[in-house]
Write a protein that holds these residues in place. Structure first.
Motif, PDB file in Angstrom:
ATOM      1  N   TRP A 211      71.224 -20.751  72.885  1.00  0.00           N
ATOM      2  CA  TRP A 211      70.493 -21.854  73.533  1.00  0.00           C
ATOM      3  C   TRP A 211      70.434 -21.680  75.060  1.00  0.00           C
ATOM      4  O   TRP A 211      69.725 -22.417  75.734  1.00  0.00           O
ATOM      5  CB  TRP A 211      71.094 -23.212  73.150  1.00  0.00           C
ATOM      6  N   GLU A 336      65.010 -26.126  69.039  1.00  0.00           N
ATOM      7  CA  GLU A 336      65.228 -26.156  67.590  1.00  0.00           C
ATOM      8  C   GLU A 336      63.968 -25.761  66.821  1.00  0.00           C
ATOM      9  O   GLU A 336      64.025 -25.024  65.845  1.00  0.00           O
ATOM     10  CB  GLU A 336      65.738 -27.523  67.148  1.00  0.00           C
ATOM     11  N   GLN A 339      63.586 -22.111  66.861  1.00  0.00           N
ATOM     12  CA  GLN A 339      64.567 -21.451  66.000  1.00  0.00           C
ATOM     13  C   GLN A 339      64.092 -21.436  64.546  1.00  0.00           C
ATOM     14  O   GLN A 339      64.366 -20.508  63.797  1.00  0.00           O
ATOM     15  CB  GLN A 339      65.922 -22.163  66.051  1.00  0.00           C
TER      16      GLN A 339
END
Ligand SMILES: [Zn+2]
Length: 341
Positions: A211, A336, A339
């Motif tokens: 991250w 997110e 991802q």
């Protein structure tokens, strides 16, 4: 007229090509030579000379991975200008897994350095003369110190430095700290020469925090697009939002003991909120760590052991706290989503 080759430490790199160069920096006690590894990508077309460097603090290794991924980008074949990529500046510290140089100096307090000074001063002087002074723009990659982690953030001079300000905003992480220049830092040196420079701070020392790495790679690319070094991104992304903090301070441990954190990185907190609790190993004499301002937690200790006065939670203050909170939320959900893709 053909564009001139780029020259670094005696190596000439023709336009439209790239080269890895080992810049000799010193010798170990054993007489083994030590080099700063550099890759130069020299575009066919003219443009800025961007230096991207990592691990000036030898244990801050997220930046090493950011540089590695940067160098694999296919878009570099269409680079305008020149990219100087230095994954590891403090090679001594990197090998020893420490922030410092063997003489216990902090390289990022040694600039501009001197050829006849101590080791730190000499390394700073060599890095500056051989590499830094060639750059027109600089992105310096850092993480939190050992056992400390940072929410992805940019540190830059945000007043009366429009070029620096534009780079900081383009980078696209949620928080910008208008941080004061530390004496002897690369940032101070570059700014004194009017070279736009920003520091990216994200994640923890001696860790690979995805991250922190992925937004760092994207941030450098965004800066390169801003500078016209890479073609514009045609995919439609929501523009990244960043809020500039108007100050920051650390909430410190009220006693010696063991910390149970409660606040998380990126959390919005109000003055007086309980960020964590510190107690002795039996759970006696427990005391609360309180937020000393309204703000966002942009850094924290990951080590649950604290002495009285130890800096545990770094809280940034904002004029527009709602917007800062939204910027952090958007940043998290954007990470997110990517991802999952
Ligand atoms: Zn650092």
């Amino acid at each position: 007229m053909a564009r001139a080759p780029f020259e670094l430490a005696g190596t000439r790199i023709p336009p439209g090509s790239r080269a890895q160069i080992d810049v000799p920096v010193a010798k170990l006690y054993t007489h083994a030579p030590l080099h700063i590894p550099v890759e130069v990508v020299h575009g066919r077309q003219p443009g800025p000379v961007l230096l991207v460097c990592g691990a000036i603090h030898g244990d801050e290794i997220n930046g090493v991975e950011i540089v590695r991924r940067m160098l694999r980008l296919a878009s570099l074949s269409r680079l305008r200008g020149t990219l100087i990529a230095v994954p590891i500046v403090n090679v001594f510290g990197f090998v020893q897994q420490t922030r410092y140089l063997p003489d216990r100096r902090d390289l990022n307090r040694c600039f501009p350095g001197s050829e006849v000074g101590s080791l730190g001063s000499r390394v700073a002087s060599l890095f500056r003369e051989q590499i830094v002074d060639l750059a027109t723009h600089i992105v310096d990659l850092h993480t939190g110190a050992i056992h400390r982690t940072n929410l992805p953030q940019v540190r830059a001079q945000m007043k009366e430095r429009p070029a620096t300000q534009a780079m900081a905003e383009a980078f696209g992480v949620p928080v910008i700290l208008n941080a004061e220049l530390r004496e002897g830092s690369l940032r101070e040196y570059a700014q004194s020469r009017d070279v736009p420079v920003l520091t990216y701070e994200a994640g923890e020392a001696l860790r690979f925090d995805e991250w922190a790495i992925a937004p760092g790679v994207r941030g450098v690319q965004r800066v390169m697009r801003l500078l016209g070094m890479l073609p514009a991104d045609r995919r439609r992304h929501a523009p990244a939002v960043a809020e500039v903090a108007n100050g920051s301070s650390w909430a410190r441990s009220p006693i010696d003991g063991i910390l149970r954190p409660r606040a998380r990185l990126g959390a919005r907190v109000a003055r007086g909120d309980i960020l964590g609790r510190v107690a002795d190993p039996f759970g006696n004499a427990e005391q609360e760590v309180l937020a000393n301002a309204d703000g966002i937690v942009i850094g924290m200790s990951n080590l649950p052991l604290a002495n009285e006065g130890e800096a545990l939670f770094h809280v940034a203050r904002f004029d527009e706290i709602e917007e800062a909170e939204n910027a952090v939320e958007t940043f998290h959900s954007d990470f997110e989503t990517r991802q999952e893709l």
